[in-house]
Design a protein around this motif. Structure first.
Motif, PDB file in Angstrom:
ATOM      1  N   VAL A  77       7.252 -38.273  -3.741  1.00 52.58           N
ATOM      2  CA  VAL A  77       5.811 -38.176  -3.551  1.00 52.58           C
ATOM      3  C   VAL A  77       5.296 -39.445  -2.884  1.00 52.58           C
ATOM      4  O   VAL A  77       5.515 -40.551  -3.382  1.00 52.58           O
ATOM      5  CB  VAL A  77       5.097 -37.961  -4.907  1.00 52.58           C
ATOM      6  CG1 VAL A  77       3.582 -37.964  -4.730  1.00 52.58           C
ATOM      7  CG2 VAL A  77       5.564 -36.661  -5.540  1.00 52.58           C
ATOM      8  N   ALA A 122      -0.041 -33.884  -5.675  1.00 52.61           N
ATOM      9  CA  ALA A 122       1.019 -34.601  -4.974  1.00 52.61           C
ATOM     10  C   ALA A 122       1.096 -34.213  -3.509  1.00 52.61           C
ATOM     11  O   ALA A 122       0.865 -33.060  -3.136  1.00 52.61           O
ATOM     12  CB  ALA A 122       2.364 -34.334  -5.647  1.00 52.61           C
ATOM     13  N   ARG A 128      -0.987 -39.297  -4.014  1.00 52.79           N
ATOM     14  CA  ARG A 128      -1.582 -38.334  -4.935  1.00 52.79           C
ATOM     15  C   ARG A 128      -3.102 -38.355  -4.797  1.00 52.79           C
ATOM     16  O   ARG A 128      -3.705 -39.399  -4.583  1.00 52.79           O
ATOM     17  CB  ARG A 128      -1.230 -38.641  -6.391  1.00 52.79           C
ATOM     18  CG  ARG A 128       0.196 -38.315  -6.762  1.00 52.79           C
ATOM     19  CD  ARG A 128       0.432 -38.402  -8.249  1.00 52.79           C
ATOM     20  NE  ARG A 128       1.842 -38.242  -8.572  1.00 52.79           N
ATOM     21  CZ  ARG A 128       2.412 -37.066  -8.760  1.00 52.79           C
ATOM     22  NH1 ARG A 128       1.692 -35.960  -8.668  1.00 52.79           N
ATOM     23  NH2 ARG A 128       3.705 -36.986  -9.055  1.00 52.79           N
TER      24      ARG A 128
END
Length: 446
Positions: free
Chosen positions: A286, A396, A289
């Motif tokens: 990731v 994400a 976010r």
């Protein structure tokens, strides 16, 4: 009866005449909740204007007289209010000095915005008739930016992503409502009201409770508080989808607001397609976010303008990445598989439209910078046309494709399908949507 109606508990005309927004304001009046004084110009007046190119005879004088009965406010708002919700698609005029000439020009502006390309595109996407027209609401202004005890916000009576029975939304202190929905300002979670303005919080919770009891459903409100006093500006049923709709239906049965038959009829087979929500697998790399505002996973090539999204979507899935979205982006939002914005919260334009279209979306990615041929986030630069994957639940953002996992059916879905089997027989070998559809067919024949 003329072209103008006073907003009051006695107004009994349907949304097709006074618009959905005015219909909601009438309900607020009937429940004794605080609503700024206002009047509504009917959809018939809009249709006459669009047909003839000028305001119908008598409307100007009738509206000026009606506004005088509101106590001759110094400033008013002039807002559209179609029979069916069209979020942000038409013009709004705030802080208008209500002279006869100014009111006429404001009406013409809002009526004309019914025919803008963005509004026509939205109606086409949602099957809304092009000839129905919009009502227009003229209300006394209340000011969320008056002082330290003022602000604006939006609230769902329950979490629209999960259906959990907790108020959900956002609030901006010292700002008008347009700053909340635009996504340009950093908002606070709704419960920030509890500490900073406890009396406003108390009154808001009471209003949400009354509205749920009336609708026998979750609800959504837009509100302003001025110098510590709460004002409600809009209300409608919550319109949850997917897992949230299933949980809401079963919880309302437990709370004795509806019975099992009503719960089964409220959840559509289409909702069940989104119940088993896909998620990006925990081992994904990731890079950033934000706030997930519409569950699901979307993977596609990056487009940074609405026109680019429309053009690129002909060759495969696209993720539209914008600083924030506006009504002018509607064609790109419709073409995209998923949506990402740098700014905004759960009531921003991008979030509202994504939910209405059932598209995974992530908003408020704080370090996201959108350029003309690339986006930069989390120290990574991703070019237009490169693939990203987004998770509309966790918020994400991943470069490239990502492995996804699917959550199993939860207790709320099991309960709902158990009720469906009791109505229609043993459908355990069929698909979930077919079980629900069979139960609904039986109930409608009763």
């Amino acid at each position: 009866m003329g072209w103008v109606r006073h907003l009051s508990a006695e107004l009994a005309e349907p949304p097709e005449v006074v618009g959905g927004k005015a219909h909601g304001l009438v309900l607020l009046h009937r429940l004794g909740l605080p609503v700024p004084a206002g009047v509504v110009v009917t959809t018939e007046a809009c249709r006459a204007f669009l047909r003839d190119g000028e305001l119908p005879d008598g409307l100007s004088d009738e509206l000026a007289t009606a506004v005088e009965t509101m106590g001759t406010p110094a400033l008013v708002s002039v807002r559209s209010g179609a029979a069916v919700l069209m979020p942000g698609m038409m013009d709004t005029i705030l802080n208008l000095h209500p002279t006869s000439e100014a009111l006429d020009e404001a009406l013409k502006s809002v009526f004309s915005s019914w025919e803008t390309p963005r509004a026509r595109t939205y109606r086409t996407l949602h099957g809304i008739p092009h000839d129905s027209g919009t009502a227009v609401i003229v209300q006394r202004m209340v000011f969320g930016d008056r002082d330290d005890h003022s602000g604006s916000g939006v609230a769902f009576s329950r979490d629209p992503d999960t259906g959990e029975n907790v108020p959900f939304g956002e609030v901006l202190f010292g700002h008008q409502g347009s700053d909340v929905v635009s996504g340009r300002a950093l908002t606070n979670p709704l419960h920030a009201l509890a500490d900073r303005e406890p009396l406003v919080w108390r009154d808001l919770l009471a209003a949400l409770y009354l509205l749920e009891q009336h609708y026998r459903d979750a609800c959504y409100v837009e509100f302003t508080f001025e110098a510590g006093k709460l004002w409600l500006l809009q209300v409608r049923p919550g319109r949850f989808t997917g897992a949230a709709a299933v949980r809401l239906a079963t919880d309302l049965v437990d709370e004795r607001m509806i019975d099992r038959d009503a719960a089964l009829l409220r959840v559509s087979p289409q909702h069940l397609r989104h119940v088993r929500t896909t998620r990006i697998a925990p081992d994904a790399d990731v890079i950033a976010r934000g706030l997930g505002v519409c569950p699901g996973v979307a993977s596609g090539r990056v487009a940074v303008t609405a026109d680019e999204a429309v053009r690129m979507a002909a060759g495969g899935p696209v993720v539209l990445v914008r600083p924030e979205t506006s009504p002018d982006d509607i064609r790109g939002l419709a073409a995209a598989t998923g949506i990402v914005t740098a700014r905004g919260g759960p009531a921003s334009h991008a979030a509202v439209v994504a939910r209405s279209m059932g598209k995974p979306a992530v908003v408020g990615v704080a370090d996201l910078v959108v350029g003309t041929d690339s986006v930069t986030v989390g120290g990574h630069t991703v070019g237009v046309g490169a693939t990203v994957t987004i998770d509309g639940t966790s918020g994400a953002v991943v470069v490239g494709s990502a492995r996804v996992v699917t959550a199993g059916a939860d207790e709320h879905l099991h309960r709902l399908l158990g009720w469906a089997d009791e109505v229609s027989g043993d459908w355990s070998e069929r698909e979930e949507a077919e079980r629900l559809r069979a139960a609904q067919a039986v109930l409608r024949q009763r």
